[in-house]
Design a protein around this motif. Structure first.
Motif, PDB file in Angstrom:
ATOM      1  N   SER A  55      28.876 -44.088 -26.672  1.00 18.75           N
ATOM      2  CA  SER A  55      27.594 -44.770 -25.935  1.00 18.75           C
ATOM      3  C   SER A  55      27.847 -46.320 -26.347  1.00 18.75           C
ATOM      4  O   SER A  55      28.688 -46.762 -27.330  1.00 18.75           O
ATOM      5  N   THR A 140      19.724 -54.687 -20.754  1.00 11.00           N
ATOM      6  CA  THR A 140      19.431 -54.032 -21.929  1.00 11.00           C
ATOM      7  C   THR A 140      19.107 -55.044 -23.141  1.00 11.00           C
ATOM      8  O   THR A 140      19.765 -55.962 -23.268  1.00 11.00           O
ATOM      9  N   SER A 144      20.514 -52.875 -28.638  1.00 13.76           N
ATOM     10  CA  SER A 144      20.310 -51.635 -27.967  1.00 13.76           C
ATOM     11  C   SER A 144      21.330 -50.813 -27.399  1.00 13.76           C
ATOM     12  O   SER A 144      22.300 -51.340 -26.633  1.00 13.76           O
ATOM     13  N   PRO A 147      21.771 -47.515 -21.509  1.00 12.92           N
ATOM     14  CA  PRO A 147      21.404 -46.303 -20.867  1.00 12.92           C
ATOM     15  C   PRO A 147      22.736 -46.216 -19.775  1.00 12.92           C
ATOM     16  O   PRO A 147      23.137 -46.820 -19.026  1.00 12.92           O
ATOM     17  N   GLU A 149      22.676 -44.230 -17.245  1.00 15.08           N
ATOM     18  CA  GLU A 149      22.166 -44.465 -15.899  1.00 15.08           C
ATOM     19  C   GLU A 149      22.398 -45.900 -15.447  1.00 15.08           C
ATOM     20  O   GLU A 149      22.658 -46.245 -14.317  1.00 15.08           O
TER      21      GLU A 149
END
Length: 170
Positions: A55, A140, A144, A147, A149
């Motif tokens: 991520s 974003t 954080s 995402p 997507e």
């Protein structure tokens, strides 16, 4: 985000460190981590999957792969690497990344290496930081997780890729 088991994920990231440190024109932590983001995006756009199942955090200087960044910090401080793996790189002064051995390229597909190589070639004459400051990062909140997507939405054929991603990862 994925299909690789945890140990395999770490192995692939460590081998990518060795590969990038061997082939990158700019051998610093910052550049190494930018290669991950941009190669992942390029691979998703062309082949419908990410190379690294990591991520990305929206850090102040751009997107950073979370697991890869944690591994870099552990290597820098001579910390323990998960799964009793050994580091294929060392971090020197000024965040310079040097390979300790050649990468095991067998952990990558041909398309993985194609996209990594393309970003490495691009890095010779371009600032990967600037290239990574895309709309996904900008939209974003800092520190954080971006995402997936949102990352995919920055790509060509994003609707089809989002559908593919949703069907692969319910």
């Amino acid at each position: 985000m994925g299909n690789l088991d945890t140990r395999d994920k770490y192995v692939k990231i460590l081998e990518a460190f060795a590969y990038i440190a061997t082939h990158a024109p700019k051998k610093n932590e910052y550049n190494v981590l930018k290669v991950f983001y941009l190669a992942d995006k390029l691979h998703m756009e062309r082949y419908g999957r990410f190379i690294f199942e990591d991520s990305y955090s929206a850090m102040p200087k751009g997107p950073v792969p979370s697991i890869a960044y944690d591994l870099i910090k552990q290597i820098r401080t001579a910390g323990k690497i998960p799964h009793s793996l050994t580091t294929p790189i060392q971090i020197q002064e000024h965040h310079k990344v040097l390979p300790l051995r050649d990468a095991d390229e067998d952990v990558f597909s041909g398309s993985d290496l194609e996209c990594i190589d393309e970003i490495l070639e691009l890095s010779a004459n371009s600032d990967l930081g600037d290239l990574s400051h895309d709309d996904a990062w900008k939209q974003t909140s800092k520190n954080s997780i971006i995402p997936v997507e949102l990352i995919i939405s920055t790509l060509q054929n994003s609707d089809e890729l989002l559908e593919l991603h949703r069907n692969r990862h319910p």
